[in-house]
Design a protein around this motif. Structure first.
Motif, PDB file in Angstrom:
ATOM      1  N   LEU A 256       4.256   2.138   8.770  1.00  0.00           N
ATOM      2  CA  LEU A 256       5.329   1.489   9.180  1.00  0.00           C
ATOM      3  C   LEU A 256       5.387   1.194  10.423  1.00  0.00           C
ATOM      4  CD1 LEU A 256       8.050   3.525   7.237  1.00  0.00           C
ATOM      5  CD2 LEU A 256       7.443   1.271   6.836  1.00  0.00           C
ATOM      6  N   THR A 257       4.738   2.055  11.300  1.00  0.00           N
ATOM      7  CA  THR A 257       4.401   1.677  12.928  1.00  0.00           C
ATOM      8  C   THR A 257       3.841   0.607  13.102  1.00  0.00           C
ATOM      9  OG1 THR A 257       4.781   4.250  13.451  1.00  0.00           O
ATOM     10  CG2 THR A 257       3.681   2.704  14.927  1.00  0.00           C
ATOM     11  N   GLU A 258       2.608   0.175  12.255  1.00  0.00           N
ATOM     12  CA  GLU A 258       1.702  -0.850  12.416  1.00  0.00           C
ATOM     13  C   GLU A 258       2.513  -1.792  12.119  1.00  0.00           C
ATOM     14  OE1 GLU A 258      -2.476  -2.615  10.872  1.00  0.00           O
ATOM     15  OE2 GLU A 258      -2.172  -0.293  10.826  1.00  0.00           O
ATOM     16  N   ILE A 259       3.249  -1.860  11.296  1.00  0.00           N
ATOM     17  CA  ILE A 259       4.069  -3.042  10.645  1.00  0.00           C
ATOM     18  C   ILE A 259       4.817  -3.428  11.791  1.00  0.00           C
ATOM     19  CG2 ILE A 259       5.815  -3.795   9.029  1.00  0.00           C
ATOM     20  CD1 ILE A 259       4.620  -2.092   6.973  1.00  0.00           C
ATOM     21  N   ALA A 260       5.420  -2.542  12.577  1.00  0.00           N
ATOM     22  CA  ALA A 260       6.305  -2.812  13.588  1.00  0.00           C
ATOM     23  C   ALA A 260       5.311  -3.669  14.555  1.00  0.00           C
ATOM     24  CB  ALA A 260       7.072  -1.622  14.030  1.00  0.00           C
ATOM     25  N   ASP A 261       4.077  -2.998  15.149  1.00  0.00           N
ATOM     26  CA  ASP A 261       3.311  -3.737  15.935  1.00  0.00           C
ATOM     27  C   ASP A 261       3.492  -5.173  15.596  1.00  0.00           C
ATOM     28  OD1 ASP A 261       3.086  -1.041  17.446  1.00  0.00           O
ATOM     29  OD2 ASP A 261       1.266  -0.729  16.353  1.00  0.00           O
ATOM     30  N   GLU A 262       2.847  -5.367  14.204  1.00  0.00           N
ATOM     31  CA  GLU A 262       2.437  -6.620  13.876  1.00  0.00           C
ATOM     32  C   GLU A 262       3.553  -7.577  14.052  1.00  0.00           C
ATOM     33  OE1 GLU A 262      -0.480  -7.156  13.678  1.00  0.00           O
ATOM     34  OE2 GLU A 262      -1.617  -5.698  12.715  1.00  0.00           O
TER      35      GLU A 262
ATOM     36  N   HIS B   1       0.944  -1.101  -0.147  1.00  0.00           N
ATOM     37  CA  HIS B   1      -0.062   0.154  -0.050  1.00  0.00           C
ATOM     38  C   HIS B   1       0.919   1.224  -0.171  1.00  0.00           C
ATOM     39  CE1 HIS B   1      -3.093   3.051   1.335  1.00  0.00           C
ATOM     40  NE2 HIS B   1      -2.727   3.075   2.208  1.00  0.00           N
ATOM     41  N   ILE B   2       2.192   1.164   0.640  1.00  0.00           N
ATOM     42  CA  ILE B   2       2.734   2.436   0.756  1.00  0.00           C
ATOM     43  C   ILE B   2       4.028   2.560  -0.231  1.00  0.00           C
ATOM     44  CG2 ILE B   2       2.334   2.699   3.376  1.00  0.00           C
ATOM     45  CD1 ILE B   2       4.816   1.707   4.118  1.00  0.00           C
ATOM     46  N   TYR B   3       4.032   1.694  -1.000  1.00  0.00           N
ATOM     47  CA  TYR B   3       5.188   1.399  -1.751  1.00  0.00           C
ATOM     48  C   TYR B   3       5.385   2.787  -2.689  1.00  0.00           C
ATOM     49  CZ  TYR B   3       8.304  -0.318  -5.510  1.00  0.00           C
ATOM     50  OH  TYR B   3       9.262  -0.563  -6.401  1.00  0.00           O
ATOM     51  N   ASP B   4       4.685   3.415  -3.102  1.00  0.00           N
ATOM     52  CA  ASP B   4       4.284   4.469  -4.253  1.00  0.00           C
ATOM     53  C   ASP B   4       3.857   5.811  -3.440  1.00  0.00           C
ATOM     54  OD1 ASP B   4       1.871   3.883  -4.217  1.00  0.00           O
ATOM     55  OD2 ASP B   4       1.444   3.806  -6.157  1.00  0.00           O
ATOM     56  N   LYS B   5       3.824   5.850  -1.936  1.00  0.00           N
ATOM     57  CA  LYS B   5       3.211   6.822  -1.433  1.00  0.00           C
ATOM     58  C   LYS B   5       4.439   7.696  -0.667  1.00  0.00           C
ATOM     59  CE  LYS B   5      -1.436   5.599  -0.475  1.00  0.00           C
ATOM     60  NZ  LYS B   5      -1.327   4.708  -1.723  1.00  0.00           N
ATOM     61  N   PRO B   6       4.404   9.117  -0.405  1.00  0.00           N
ATOM     62  CA  PRO B   6       5.420   9.786   0.107  1.00  0.00           C
ATOM     63  C   PRO B   6       5.797   9.294   1.302  1.00  0.00           C
ATOM     64  CG  PRO B   6       3.449  11.353  -0.751  1.00  0.00           C
ATOM     65  CD  PRO B   6       2.979   9.840  -0.649  1.00  0.00           C
TER      66      PRO B   6
ATOM     67  N   ASN C  50       2.794  11.561   7.434  1.00  0.00           N
ATOM     68  CA  ASN C  50       2.315  10.643   8.501  1.00  0.00           C
ATOM     69  C   ASN C  50       1.800   9.358   8.118  1.00  0.00           C
ATOM     70  OD1 ASN C  50       3.105  12.904  10.034  1.00  0.00           O
ATOM     71  ND2 ASN C  50       1.283  14.131   9.857  1.00  0.00           N
ATOM     72  N   HIS C  51       0.832   9.328   7.045  1.00  0.00           N
ATOM     73  CA  HIS C  51       0.245   8.204   6.554  1.00  0.00           C
ATOM     74  C   HIS C  51       1.182   7.204   6.524  1.00  0.00           C
ATOM     75  CE1 HIS C  51      -3.007   5.911   4.911  1.00  0.00           C
ATOM     76  NE2 HIS C  51      -2.167   5.454   3.870  1.00  0.00           N
ATOM     77  N   VAL C  52       2.395   7.213   5.695  1.00  0.00           N
ATOM     78  CA  VAL C  52       3.457   6.101   5.744  1.00  0.00           C
ATOM     79  C   VAL C  52       4.141   5.835   6.908  1.00  0.00           C
ATOM     80  CG1 VAL C  52       5.483   5.656   4.498  1.00  0.00           C
ATOM     81  CG2 VAL C  52       3.628   6.526   3.227  1.00  0.00           C
ATOM     82  N   ARG C  53       4.417   6.724   7.812  1.00  0.00           N
ATOM     83  CA  ARG C  53       5.184   6.654   9.272  1.00  0.00           C
ATOM     84  C   ARG C  53       4.092   5.859   9.850  1.00  0.00           C
ATOM     85  NH1 ARG C  53       5.805  11.825  11.870  1.00  0.00           N
ATOM     86  NH2 ARG C  53       6.517  10.553  13.667  1.00  0.00           N
TER      87      ARG C  53
END
Length: 311
Positions: A122-128, A107-112, A116-119
């Motif tokens: 990435l925070t959620e990925i770390a949680d998971e 989802h975030i591959y081509d986003k800035p 904050n959306h991408v940050r």
């Protein structure tokens, strides 16, 4: 071909508003993550032995609860089944969270990258990542095997995640998180349950609340802005995912591992009105939201009903 009518113009206004709306939501979630994130390796007492006479999962949430077979089982065997089902659910959670991490990265591959959306993604990925390790450690703590999905459903999950649309990814995220979240909210305050398991569910509930908010906001936006074909594919893929989750919620091998006849146990679970109500209650908040944003329509709704998660 005409487009679908918008039932709630406030959804259109919210979805088509400035990107700063998305950024503000992400910023609030980042601030919440900074205040309320946990390290399971330090927060939980992994060295504390299991407590005698306590369950690994609330008995009312065990698949066979209330069936004729349950009534024949001695208490020790019931508790053993609860321990194995907790491991089965943890295994399912790991499988799902690995898929979720892949969907978020895509989802975030081509986003800035500085948004904050991408940050927050990435925070959620770390949680998971932490949750998956926590669930694996809980399985070991209970002294049971892990329970991977049957090969067919494992590969079906591979297909679904490969071809998932962006809104489909967020719908699947909610499907995997909200039913288990409902069960865990009943588990962590339950003093009949092992302290370690209650701690695991407490951490997961606290952190998943942010994940659910993130996914709901994005799915609401996507179901207004996505092209019609993508919305239709989302409805079908979400319905298919509901079927996979329902079929794999408890690995039937748990029945064999606690000394039960697998066929008899599976048949009684399928016939259990209590179990059906538990699963639908767990999904109710989610299905109401999916219906509101337009996911539960057409063939997708039929698939949800077939899964047993929607009346």
């Amino acid at each position: 071909m005409t487009s679908e009518p918008i039932r709630d113009f406030s959804l259109l206004r919210d979805a088509l508003g400035p990107l700063r709306d998305r950024e503000q939501v992400a910023l609030r979630l980042l601030e919440s993550s900074a205040r309320h994130s946990f390290d399971p390796d330090r927060e939980l007492e992994w060295d504390r032995p299991p407590e005698d006479g306590k369950w690994f999962w609330p008995p009312e949430l065990v698949s066979l609860y209330g069936t004729p077979l349950w009534r024949r089982m001695p208490e020790e065997q019931r508790m053993d089944l609860a321990r194995h089902e907790a491991a089965s659910l943890a295994s399912l959670g790991i499988w799902f969270e690995i898929i979720l991490m892949q969907l978020l990265v895509r989802h975030i591959y081509d986003k800035p990258v500085t948004s904050n959306h991408v940050r927050y993604a990435l925070t959620e990925i770390a949680d998971e990542c932490r949750h998956s390790m926590m669930f694996a450690r809980m399985i070991e703590y209970g002294g049971t095997p892990a329970y991977p999905l049957p090969r067919f459903h494992h590969h079906l999950g591979r297909v679904l995640k490969t071809f998932s649309t962006t809104p489909g990814s967020f719908a699947a995220t909610l499907l995997g998180e909200e039913i288990l979240d409902w069960m865990q909210r009943l588990t962590f305050p339950d003093e009949r349950v092992q302290s370690l398991v209650r701690g695991v569910t407490r951490i997961h509930v606290a952190e998943e609340a942010r994940h659910v908010r993130y996914a709901r906001e994005e799915l609401r936006r996507q179901m207004v802005t996505a092209p019609r074909w993508e919305r239709e594919l989302t409805r079908i893929s979400c319905g298919q995912a509901a079927g996979v989750l329902s079929a794999c919620f408890v690995n039937p091998r748990v029945y064999t591992d606690v000394g039960l006849d697998r066929r008899e146990a599976v048949a009684q679970v399928r016939a259990s009105g209590h179990r059906r109500e538990v699963m639908r209650s767990g999904a109710r908040r989610l299905t109401e939201f999916l219906d509101d944003v337009g996911v539960l329509r057409g063939a997708g709704r039929t698939l949800w009903k077939r899964s047993g998660l929607l009346a």
